[in-house]
Design a protein around this motif. Sequence first.
Motif, mmCIF file in Angstrom:
data_model
loop_
_atom_site.group_PDB
_atom_site.id
_atom_site.type_symbol
_atom_site.label_atom_id
_atom_site.label_comp_id
_atom_site.label_asym_id
_atom_site.label_seq_id
_atom_site.Cartn_x
_atom_site.Cartn_y
_atom_site.Cartn_z
ATOM 1 N N TYR A 194 2.366 42.195 -3.292
ATOM 2 C CA TYR A 194 1.038 41.742 -2.860
ATOM 3 C C TYR A 194 1.072 41.192 -1.396
ATOM 4 O O TYR A 194 -0.022 41.068 -0.664
ATOM 5 N N TYR A 195 2.095 40.435 -1.046
ATOM 6 C CA TYR A 195 2.165 39.722 0.509
ATOM 7 C C TYR A 195 3.282 40.158 0.978
ATOM 8 O O TYR A 195 4.153 39.312 1.127
ATOM 9 N N PRO A 196 3.546 41.560 1.538
ATOM 10 C CA PRO A 196 4.710 41.789 2.276
ATOM 11 C C PRO A 196 5.018 41.102 3.469
ATOM 12 O O PRO A 196 6.299 40.607 3.705
ATOM 13 N N GLN A 197 4.190 40.867 4.322
ATOM 14 C CA GLN A 197 4.504 40.150 5.849
ATOM 15 C C GLN A 197 4.922 38.820 5.370
ATOM 16 O O GLN A 197 5.829 38.263 5.966
ATOM 17 N N GLN A 198 4.261 38.106 4.345
ATOM 18 C CA GLN A 198 4.772 36.521 4.081
ATOM 19 C C GLN A 198 6.081 36.495 3.532
ATOM 20 O O GLN A 198 6.720 35.659 3.733
ATOM 21 N N ALA A 199 6.234 37.551 2.855
ATOM 22 C CA ALA A 199 7.702 37.497 2.221
ATOM 23 C C ALA A 199 8.745 37.814 3.168
ATOM 24 O O ALA A 199 9.850 37.311 2.976
ATOM 25 N N ILE A 200 8.566 38.820 4.260
ATOM 26 C CA ILE A 200 9.454 38.991 5.102
ATOM 27 C C ILE A 200 9.806 37.464 5.817
ATOM 28 O O ILE A 200 10.917 37.317 5.953
ATOM 29 N N VAL A 201 8.613 36.829 6.269
ATOM 30 C CA VAL A 201 8.913 35.673 7.030
ATOM 31 C C VAL A 201 9.670 34.610 5.985
ATOM 32 O O VAL A 201 10.598 33.988 6.617
ATOM 33 N N PHE A 202 9.249 34.641 4.662
ATOM 34 C CA PHE A 202 9.961 33.687 3.979
ATOM 35 C C PHE A 202 11.417 33.854 3.792
ATOM 36 O O PHE A 202 12.113 33.064 3.869
ATOM 37 N N VAL A 203 11.842 35.075 3.741
ATOM 38 C CA VAL A 203 13.333 35.465 3.771
ATOM 39 C C VAL A 203 13.933 35.229 4.830
ATOM 40 O O VAL A 203 15.186 34.798 4.725
ATOM 41 N N GLN A 204 13.240 35.438 5.857
ATOM 42 C CA GLN A 204 13.928 35.379 7.316
ATOM 43 C C GLN A 204 14.441 33.866 7.516
ATOM 44 O O GLN A 204 15.398 33.062 7.784
ATOM 45 N N VAL A 205 13.192 32.909 7.082
ATOM 46 C CA VAL A 205 13.297 31.319 7.405
ATOM 47 C C VAL A 205 14.218 30.793 6.355
ATOM 48 O O VAL A 205 15.139 30.061 6.695
ATOM 49 N N SER A 206 14.027 31.204 4.924
ATOM 50 C CA SER A 206 15.107 30.846 4.054
ATOM 51 C C SER A 206 16.572 31.137 4.367
ATOM 52 O O SER A 206 17.509 30.438 3.953
ATOM 53 N N GLY A 207 16.791 32.268 4.641
ATOM 54 C CA GLY A 207 18.094 33.123 5.172
ATOM 55 C C GLY A 207 18.753 32.004 6.156
ATOM 56 O O GLY A 207 19.925 31.680 6.038
ATOM 57 N N GLU A 208 18.005 31.639 7.271
ATOM 58 C CA GLU A 208 18.368 30.785 8.357
ATOM 59 C C GLU A 208 18.868 29.343 7.867
ATOM 60 O O GLU A 208 19.976 28.732 8.326
ATOM 61 N N LYS A 209 18.012 28.916 6.931
ATOM 62 C CA LYS A 209 18.226 27.646 6.339
ATOM 63 C C LYS A 209 19.487 27.466 5.699
ATOM 64 O O LYS A 209 20.272 26.593 5.504
ATOM 65 N N LEU A 210 19.786 28.557 4.608
ATOM 66 C CA LEU A 210 20.816 28.788 3.816
ATOM 67 C C LEU A 210 22.042 28.998 4.758
ATOM 68 O O LEU A 210 23.065 28.274 4.563
ATOM 69 N N TYR A 211 21.915 29.766 5.734
ATOM 70 C CA TYR A 211 23.133 29.707 6.809
ATOM 71 C C TYR A 211 23.456 28.401 7.300
ATOM 72 O O TYR A 211 24.619 27.857 7.419
ATOM 73 N N ASP A 212 22.654 27.746 7.835
ATOM 74 C CA ASP A 212 22.783 26.282 8.454
ATOM 75 C C ASP A 212 23.380 25.415 7.621
ATOM 76 O O ASP A 212 24.146 24.592 7.601
#
Length: 144
Positions: free
Chosen positions: A123-141
Amino acid sequence: MFKVILRSGGPASLSQLTFKVYASPKRDSPQKTPVKVNELSPYSVPEGQSKYEMYSQMKPKMQSLVQWGLDSYEYLQNAPPGFLPRVGVTGFAGIVGLFLGRDSKIKKLVYPPGFMGLAASLYYPQQAIVFVQVSGEKLYDWGL
């Protein structure tokens, strides 16, 4: 005789309990007048008399929580069209995740949020992409 003792024993034993009562006079009244029993509040403690002072720390948090609840209630009363069916589908996906993850504790932790995230991302593809990007960076850090 035994029934009379049992029925009177409870209230009689409660009368032996002692309670600490905090009372402060109203600011408008003179200091010499005593406070009546019906004017005492059993729920509030004067600010200066508190032993641990947790009230002053918890009060802003509780006020913000109450305000968040009121804002959420108002938003749900005037929800945009199509919002409630989306919430229903996302919630149903979480229930399906609970049903499928009933065998293992790890599955119970992974499946419901995963299915709910998948349903919400439809239902919210743009917000999902942003969420995955931010959480991916946080997991990497966090991994570093």
